[in-house]
Design an enzyme around this catalytic site. Structure first.
Site, PDB file in Angstrom:
ATOM      1  N   CYS A  31       0.833  -1.187   0.000  1.00 29.78           N
ATOM      2  CA  CYS A  31       0.000   0.000   0.000  1.00 29.78           C
ATOM      3  C   CYS A  31       0.871   1.241   0.000  1.00 29.78           C
ATOM      4  CB  CYS A  31      -0.883  -0.004   1.233  1.00 29.78           C
ATOM      5  SG  CYS A  31       0.106   0.234   2.706  1.00 29.78           S
ATOM      6  N   HIS A 173      -2.108 -11.633   5.437  1.00 28.85           N
ATOM      7  CA  HIS A 173      -2.347 -10.472   6.295  1.00 28.85           C
ATOM      8  C   HIS A 173      -3.555 -10.628   7.207  1.00 28.85           C
ATOM      9  CE1 HIS A 173       0.418  -8.449   3.321  1.00 28.85           C
ATOM     10  NE2 HIS A 173       1.011  -8.317   4.483  1.00 28.85           N
ATOM     11  N   ASP A 266       4.350  -9.032   9.566  1.00 34.89           N
ATOM     12  CA  ASP A 266       4.949  -9.105   8.227  1.00 34.89           C
ATOM     13  C   ASP A 266       5.908  -7.928   8.029  1.00 34.89           C
ATOM     14  OD1 ASP A 266       5.469  -9.665   5.559  1.00 34.89           O
ATOM     15  OD2 ASP A 266       3.630  -8.708   4.845  1.00 34.89           O
TER      16      ASP A 266
END
Lengths: 695, 695
Positions: A31, A173, A266
Site C-alpha cells: 500500500c 495479512h 509481516d
C-alpha cells in the site's frame, strides 16, 4: 563498476508461468496511500522502481467490488471499466523500464465496513467487522460465493486488459482478506462444503485460483500470496496447517508469495526484529512446490539476498520497504555500488500512508511521494548553474541531507557540526536500544558525503554568527535542531506546570546521553509517537521502575499507523512498565507528582524520584535569529541566503527533517514555486460535471 | 396549507450587507466528508437544501492555502484557480433555488500537520500540532502574517468569482482555526502587536475582516463566525472577553455567526443537551451590534425558532444537523406541515463523515449523501407502476422506513409487528435515558405512516411463514431485527467464552426492558459505539456499581467520530463507573470473571454479580430462512419477492437499518442496478494524465 560475482545470481532471469522476470528483485504488493486517489503520484512512484531495476513491480491491494470498500484508505479499485485508466497508467510506467507489472486483487470481507459504498459487508460466517462501529458482515450464501468468484474472474480479465503480467490471488495479512478469512477456523464457522475440514476451508481459494488460471492463465502468471503463520499458535494459521495448504495447492499457482501475518508481523518494525526475520517461517515452502517462491524480510544486504537464493530459501527477493527507501537498490547492486544503498531503517513511516490516507512518505528517502508532483527523482538531481559555496551549520538529519543533496547538485559544500560526531538527534535517539537501527539515517549520509570531493565535513566546529559571516558562503543553511522542553508545555499543558522540585526533572536528552536515574521514574508523554515508549523500554530494560503517564487515551497512539503499537504495548507490559492514561500533571513537588484526570480534574499524588517530560521541543534558533538581525552585513561577505531547515525551522519527525534538508538543496537558485510548491491532481472538470444525471 | 401565523416571522427577508436573504433559515457552514473529493455529491446535497427552502446555504471549511491542509479529511479548498469549478458547481446548485451561497474560508493553523502538502504548519506561537505525530507548528513572523492576509484576500476574491454571496471570516471551534488561535492566550504567547492584550490578539482578526471587506465587501456580505465561549472558564474564551470582542468589532462584519466551542460543545449530542442549549451563551450578542446575528441549537421546533427571533436572541435560525436530517424543514414550516419535519435526533452520525472521511450520512435521513449518486431525493420518490401489495414483517427502524417509503411510492402496504408497539430496537435503546431523543426515529415514521391511506399498521401481530404465505403480498420484507449475543463472541473473542455460571449473564435487551441487577455489574464492550456506555450510564445513574471492560484501548472508541467521546468519558467518571481497557474475558465462574490482558494474557479475577456482554448480534433469521426454503409455494400465493432488510439482513447501526429499509422500497420493481448500485465520481482522464510533466 561490475556486479559482485557473489551477487550475480540475483540477476538471473526466472520464468513465472507464461512470463519471465529479468532478475530476482521483486517488489511485492504494498500500500502507499496514493492508490486511485492520486494516480499520477502512484504511477510515477511505481515507474521509478522499475527504472531502479526491480524486475517485478506490483500494485497495492486492488478491490474487485464495492462490497470490499476500504474507505477511508485510498487503495486501488477495479470495480468496472472506469477504473482502467489508472491501471493502464501504472502498467505503462512499469513496462517502460522492462519490468513485469503485478496486481493484487482483493476482497476484504469482514475487515471492512464499506463506509463509502454502504453495502453490507461479506464474511464466511456472520461476524462483526473490524471497524468498531457496531456493524457486522453478512455470512455468505452459495449465491454470494458464485458472485464473488465472478467478481474475481472479471477483475482478472480487466487486469489482463490493463496489461498486467502477474495476477494475484490473495490470502494473507490475517483478517484483511476474505480468502484468508475462509481459511481460518475462527472466522469460518460454516457447515457446508466451504467450512469445517481444511479441504473445505480451502475450497474457495482453490476455486478462485482455478478460475483465475482459466480466465487469464495463458497470458498472465497467477500468483498466490499466502501467510503461512499468524504467530498466535494453533488458534490461528500455523506451520502444520500451512504445510498442508502448500502441499495441496503446490503446483496450482505459478508463483508463491509467502509471508507471516498479521501486517504488523509481516512488516515488522526494526524495533522488534531484524533483516530476514521471516526465514524460519517460510523456508519450508520451497520443499513442497517446484514453482518459484518469493518472500520478504526487509532485505537490504545483497549478501543476505543472494544467500536466500543459494541456500534455497527463496527464488525471488521480495521487498516492500527496502524498495521504498531505495528504489534503485537493484541497480546499485548490479553496478557494484551496494555500499550506496539507502537502507530501510524499519521505522514504518511508510505504512502511515495507508492508515492516515495520505501519499506515502519515507524517512530515508525524501523523494518518496514527491516523484510526480515535485519532479523529484531519488537518484537524479538538477546540476546547479554555479558551484557556489553552501555552508550547512549542524550535522543532524536535515543538515546531512541538505549537504548531500547540495553536493550532488555540484555546490561546494561545507558542513560544520558543533559536537564530536555527525548525526544530531539521530545519535541521541539511536542510543536507545529500540531505535538502534535508525542510525542508518546518518551513517548513509555521512558515508555518501565522504565520497564527495566537493563536500567537507567538520565536527567539533561550533560556529558563531561572526564566523559564519566571515566564511562568506553564498548560501547558509542553519540546521541546529531543537531541544526538548522540560516545562511540560505541549498539547495538553499550554502553560508550564508548577514545579517546586526542579531537581526531579530529567530531559529526554539526558537519558539519551547516558543518564540512568534511580528509583521510580515517571515519563510524561504528550508527544504520542515513539520516543516516550522508547525511553520507557530503555529504562525498564535496565531494571528501572517506570511509570508512563499520558493525557491521551492510549500510550504511543500514533504508532498504530506504523504497525508498532501492538508490539509496544506488549513489550512495555513484559517490562512491567506501569501506564496511566487520561492524566495530566497538576504539579511537581518534593518527591511527588500530582496527576490530574483530564476529564474530572481529580487529583492523584504519585511518589517518584524523577520525571521525564516528553511533550514538545524548542527550535535552537538563536544563531539563525542573530544572522537575520545582521542581514545588512550579508552582502559584504558574499552571503545571498540564510535559511533555517529541519527541526530548527520547526520540530517534527525525522522524515520531515530529512525532507526539509532535501527540499532546501533542490530549491537553491530555483525559481520561487509560489503558494503551491507542487503539482496537483485536480481532475474535476466542469464539462463532465453531470454526465449522466437525470433527476 | 398556509404558514402558521406565529411562524411567519421566519419568512421575513433580511438584509445581510449588500445581500438579502429571503427568509430566516440559515444553513451554517458544516462539514460533510464530501468536499473537494466528491464534488457532485456535495453540490447536489447543498442544492437540495436550497430547494428545501433554506435562505442561505454555506460550504464547509474551505482551506485558503496548502499550509492549511486537513488531509485525511476531505473539505473544500480554494488554493488556486484550479479549485474554482468545484465551487462554481455548488454555487450554481444553491442559486438555482433562490438561496444565497456562503463560503467559510479557513486557515487551520496549528490544528493540522499538513499531511498532504508536507509544508510546516503555522501558529501564533511555536507549539505542537494536534495530530499527535510529534510535529510542531512554526510561530509566524510578520512576513508570515502578511502572507496569510494575502491568502485570505485572494481566497475572498476567488470566492466572489465563484459567485458566493457571503464570505466568512472564521474564528470559532476552539483549536480548529488559526484566527481563533490568535485570540486565545493559551495559544498566542506573542510579544509583538499581535499578542498580549486583547486588542493585540484581536488585531489579526480585525485585519482579515477589513481586508475581506476591502476586497469584496461591495459585492458580498462579510460574515464573522465567532465562538463566544469555550466552556472552560477564564482559561479559555469566556463571556467577559467575548463581550469585549463583540463590542469592539460590533459593526465591522455584516453578519455575526456565533456559537460555543469546541465542536463537541457546539454540535452537542442529544445525549448531553437539548434544543436551544446555546441560547444562554450567545444571547448577549444582539445587544452589542445592530448587524444580524445567526446562531444554532439543533432547532427543529418552529415555535422555538420563532421565539428566538421574537425574543431578540437571534435574527436568523442557524442549522447544520437539522438541515441534514430534513433539508425541507423550511418548506414544511412554510406550508404549515411542521408536524412532518424529520427532526434531528442528535446522534451525530453526520459528523463521522468528516472524521472518517466518507460522504456524510444521517440516521434520520437515508437519502443524505445519496442525492447525486443514487438520485435519491429526500421528499420525492418515484411512483410505482402498480399498487401491488407489500407486507413488511417487523416494525423496527428498517421496517418502518421500508413501509413509509413504499407507501410513498403508492404501494399498498401492510406492516405487522409482533410486540405491543412499533419501534423495534429503537424502543429498547431509547428506554435508556441517554438515548431518549432518538425515539424521534420511530415516532416520525409511525406518524407519517398513520397519515397514509394506503398503509396499515398492526401491532401484537406475530406472523409465521404459513400466515405470510396466506396473506399473499406481492412483496414481503422481513425486518425482524437482531438479538444481542450472550456468549461474548465478537471482534475479540471469535469463539464463546467459557461460562460455568450462566445465571450471571444478563443481555442488553434485559436491561433495556427494565431489569435492574443488584451488586456489582460488569459490562463487556466489544461493540465500541454507544450502547455499552449508555447501559453503564443508565445503571450507574440508578446507583449500581458498574465496571466497564473492553479489549480496546478506549471505551466507546468510535464515538470520537460523533463528538460524544469526551462527554461520555466525563460522564462515566462523574458516575464513578470503573473502566478497564485492553482486557478480554478468560472465563466466568460463580461470582467471578477472569479478565485477560490482550497483550500478555495475564489473568485478573474480578468479583461481580452480573455480566452484560455487548459484543455482537445475531440476525433474527428463522422466518426468512423458512420462507426461502418454501420458495416453490410463493407463486401460488402471488408472492414475487421475499427480502431481508435492516438488522435481519445484517446487524449494523440505526443509520444502516433505515438506509436498508429505504433502499428496499426504492428498488421495488426497479431494474437490477448491477454490481455498482450508484454512480461514481471517477474523473481521472487519460488524456490529462501528464499535462505538465517535464522530467
Amino acid at each position: 563498476m561490475a556486479t559482485d560475482p557473489s551477487h550475480r545470481i540475483l540477476f538471473e532471469p526466472l520464468r513465472i508461468g507464461p512470463k519471465t522476470t529479468k532478475n530476482r528483485f521483486y517488489q511485492v504488493p504494498h500500500c502507499n496511500g496514493m492508490g486511485h486517489r492520486w494516480p499520477r503520484t502512484m504511477a510515477e512512484m511505481r515507474g521509478i522502481k522499475a527504472e531502479g531495476g526491480w524486475g517485478v513491480v506490483c500494485t497495492e491491494e486492488c478491490s474487485v467490488h464495492p462490497t470490499s470498500d476500504l474507505t477511508p484508505a485510498t487503495l486501488m479499485r477495479l470495480w468496472d471499466d472506469s477504473d482502467l485508466p489508472v491501471h493502464e497508467l501504472m502498467v505503462n510506467k512499469v513496462h517502460e523500464h522492462g519490468a513485469l507489472a503485478g496486481i493484487q486483487l482483493v476482497h476484504n470481507g469482514q475487515s471492512v465496513s464499506n463506509y463509502f459504498s454502504r453495502i453490507p459487508s461479506l464474511a464466511p460466517s456472520p461476524a462483526p467487522t473490524e471497524t468498531g462501529n457496531s456493524t457486522q458482515a453478512r455470512g455468505m450464501d452459495k449465491q454470494d460465493i458464485r458472485e464473488l468468484r465472478r467478481w474475481f474472474r472479471e477483475a482478472a480479465l480487466r487486469s489482463r486488459r490493463a496489461g498486467y503480467d502477474i495476477i494475484y490471488v490473495y490470502a494473507a495479512h490475517g483478517i484483511m482478506t476474505l480468502l484468508y478469512q475462509f481459511l481460518l477456523q475462527r472466522f469460518n464457522q460454516r457447515t457446508d462444503e466451504y467450512g469445517g475440514s481444511l479441504e473445505n476451508r480451502l475450497r474457495l481459494v482453490r476455486e478462485v485460483l482455478e478460475d483465475t488460471r482459466d480466465a487469464v492463465g495463458h497470458d498472465c502468471a497467477v500468483a498466490f500470496r499466502f501467510a503461512v503463520d499468524e504467530l498466535m499458535g494453533p488458534e490461528g494459521m500455523h506451520k502444520a496447517e500451512a504445510e498442508d495448504i502448500v502441499g495441496t495447492l503446490a503446483e496450482l499457482p505459478d508463483l508463491w508469495d509467502v509471508n507471516v501475518a498479521d501486517w504488523g508481523n509481516d512488516s515488522l518494525p526494526s524495533r522488534f526484529g531484524a533483516e530476514g526475520a521471516q526465514e524460519k517461517y517460510v523456508q519450508f515452502v520451497k520443499s513442497l512446490t517446484t514453482k518459484p517462491v518469493v518472500g520478504v524480510g526487509r532485505f537490504t544486504s545483497p549478501d543476505t539476498m543472494a544467500g536466500q537464493i543459494t541456500r534455497g530459501v527463496l527464488d525471488l527477493i521480495g521487498a516492500a520497504r527496502p524498495s521504498i527507501a531505495d528504489p534503485f537498490l537493484p541497480q546499485k547492486i548490479k553496478e557494484g555500488r551496494s555500499d550506496e544503498i539507502r537502507e530501510c531503517i524499519g521505522c514504518n513511516m511508510c505504512t502511515s500512508g495507508d492508515y492516515v490516507a495520505y501519499p506515502m512518505r519515507c524517512t530515508q528517502n525524501p523523494t518518496m511521494g514527491e516523484e510526480w508532483r515535485r519532479g523529484w527523482h531519488p537518484e537524479r538531481i538538477a546540476r546547479a548553474a554555479t558551484s557556489d559555496s553552501v555552508l550547512v551549520v549542524g550535522g543532524g538529519p536535515s543538515g546531512l541531507e541538505a549537504a548531500l543533496a547540495a553536493a550532488n547538485r555540484g555546490y561546494d559544500v561545507t558542513l560544520a557540526e558543533a559536537s564530536h560526531a555527525l548525526g544530531g538527534r539521530v545519535l541521541g535517539e539511536t542510543a536507545l536500544a529500540p531505535l538502534r537501527q535508525w542510525k542508518r539515517l546518518s551513517d548513509h549520509r555521512e558515508y555518501m558525503l565522504s565520497k564527495q570531493t566537493n563536500a567537507r565535513l567538520f565536527t567539533q566546529s561550533r560556529l558563531d554568527a561572526d564566523q559564519i559571516l566571515e566564511m562568506g558562503a553564498a548560501h547558509v543553511a542553519i540546521a541546529t535542531g531543537a531541544v526538548w522542553r522540560t516545562d511540560f508545555t505541549g498539547i495538553h499543558h499550554r502553560f508550564p506546570v508548577p514545579v517546586s522540585a526542579p531537581e526531579l526533572i530529567i530531559s529526554p536528552e539526558d537519558i539519551m546521553s547516558g543518564t540512568m536515574p534511580g528509583g521510580r521514574v515517571m515519563i510524561f508523554d504528550d508527544d504520542h509517537y515513539y520516543l516516550a515508549s522508547s525511553l520507557a523500554e530503555h529504562l525498564a530494560a535496565a531494571g528501572i521502575d517506570v511509570l508512563l503517564v499520558t493525557p491521551a487515551a492510549e500510550v504511543a497512539g500514533w504508532t498504530h499507523f506504523t504497525l508498532e503499537y501492538e508490539h509496544i504495548q506488549t513489550r512495555l507490559r513484559e517490562l512491567d512498565v506501569d501506564m496511566v492514561c487520561h492524566h495530566g500533571i497538576g504539579g511537581i513537588s518534593n518527591g511527588h507528582v500530582r496527576l490530574e484526570c483530564v476529564y474530572t480534574g481529580a487529583s492523584t499524588p504519585v511518589e517518584v524520584d524523577a520525571v521525564i517530560p516528553v511533550t514538545a521541543r524548542n527550535s535552537r534558533a538563536p544563531l539563525f535569529d542573530e544572522l537575520m538581525t545582521r542581514q545588512a552585513e550579508w552582502a559584504d561577505h558574499g552571503i545571498r541566503t540564510v535559511t533555517r531547515i529541519g527541526d530548527c525551522l520547526v520540530p517534527g519527525t525525522l522524515a520531515m527533517a530529512i525532507h526539509s534538508g532535501h527540499e532546501y538543496a533542490r530549491n537553491l537558485d530555483a525559481p520561487d514555486p509560489g503558494d503551491i510548491p507542487f503539482r496537483r491532481e485536480n481532475d474535476f472538470d466542469t464539462s463532465r460535471i453531470w454526465p449522466e444525471f437525470t433527476s
